[in-house]
Design an enzyme around this catalytic site. Structure first.
Site, PDB file in Angstrom:
ATOM      1  N   GLU A   1       0.830  -1.212   0.000  1.00 12.23           N
ATOM      2  CA  GLU A   1       0.000   0.000   0.000  1.00 12.23           C
ATOM      3  C   GLU A   1       0.864   1.262   0.000  1.00 12.23           C
ATOM      4  OE1 GLU A   1      -3.052   2.114  -0.644  1.00 12.23           O
ATOM      5  OE2 GLU A   1      -3.636   0.089  -0.036  1.00 12.23           O
TER       6      GLU A   1
ATOM      7  N   GLU B   1       1.570   6.281  -7.204  1.00  5.15           N
ATOM      8  CA  GLU B   1       0.529   7.212  -7.634  1.00  5.15           C
ATOM      9  C   GLU B   1       1.029   8.650  -7.597  1.00  5.15           C
ATOM     10  OE1 GLU B   1      -2.992   6.541  -5.330  1.00  5.15           O
ATOM     11  OE2 GLU B   1      -3.538   4.757  -6.482  1.00  5.15           O
TER      12      GLU B   1
END
Length: 126
Positions: free
Chosen positions: A69, A76
């Site tokens: 994560e 991103e």
């Protein structure tokens, strides 16, 4: 990138650890999924302690999900920086990273079911 001396320097390690903690704090504050995964891990570890099952598979699964994560969030951010406008390859990169989190999460769920499931069922069956 500048080197601040020996790789064994406590000062250098402490500084690097500070950057790592800053990254963890940022992701925890800004990413709802990370917060959910942290608390799901805390719940799984607590349940493992109560049930008296081995902690290592639970710890490894939690560490994997949280690490993936964190990498997803970093990817991103880099994609958004490199490609502020929509681009099909940016979408592929983001979707693939999200897919990696999904795969890690499903694996952790499998570990949780395998390790925690039987003793939990015995406890509930009374």
């Amino acid at each position: 990138m500048r080197s601040d001396g020996s790789a064994l320097s406590l000062r250098r390690w402490w500084r690097s650890a500070g950057f790592a903690w800053a990254g963890l704090r940022h992701v925890y504050r800004t990413q709802a999924n990370f917060r959910i995964e942290v608390w799901a891990g805390v719940l799984a570890l607590g349940l493992a302690l109560v049930l008296g099952v081995p902690l290592s598979p639970i710890l490894l699964a939690c560490g994997l999900v949280l690490s993936v994560e964190l990498l997803n969030t970093a990817l991103e951010a880099v994609v958004d920086l490199a490609s502020p406008e929509w681009h099909p390859l940016a979408k592929v990169a983001k979707d693939a990273a999200a897919g990696a989190v999904l795969v890690a999460s499903l694996g952790a769920l499998g570990v949780g079911l395998a390790v925690l499931g039987p003793p939990l069922l015995r406890l509930l069956a009374g």
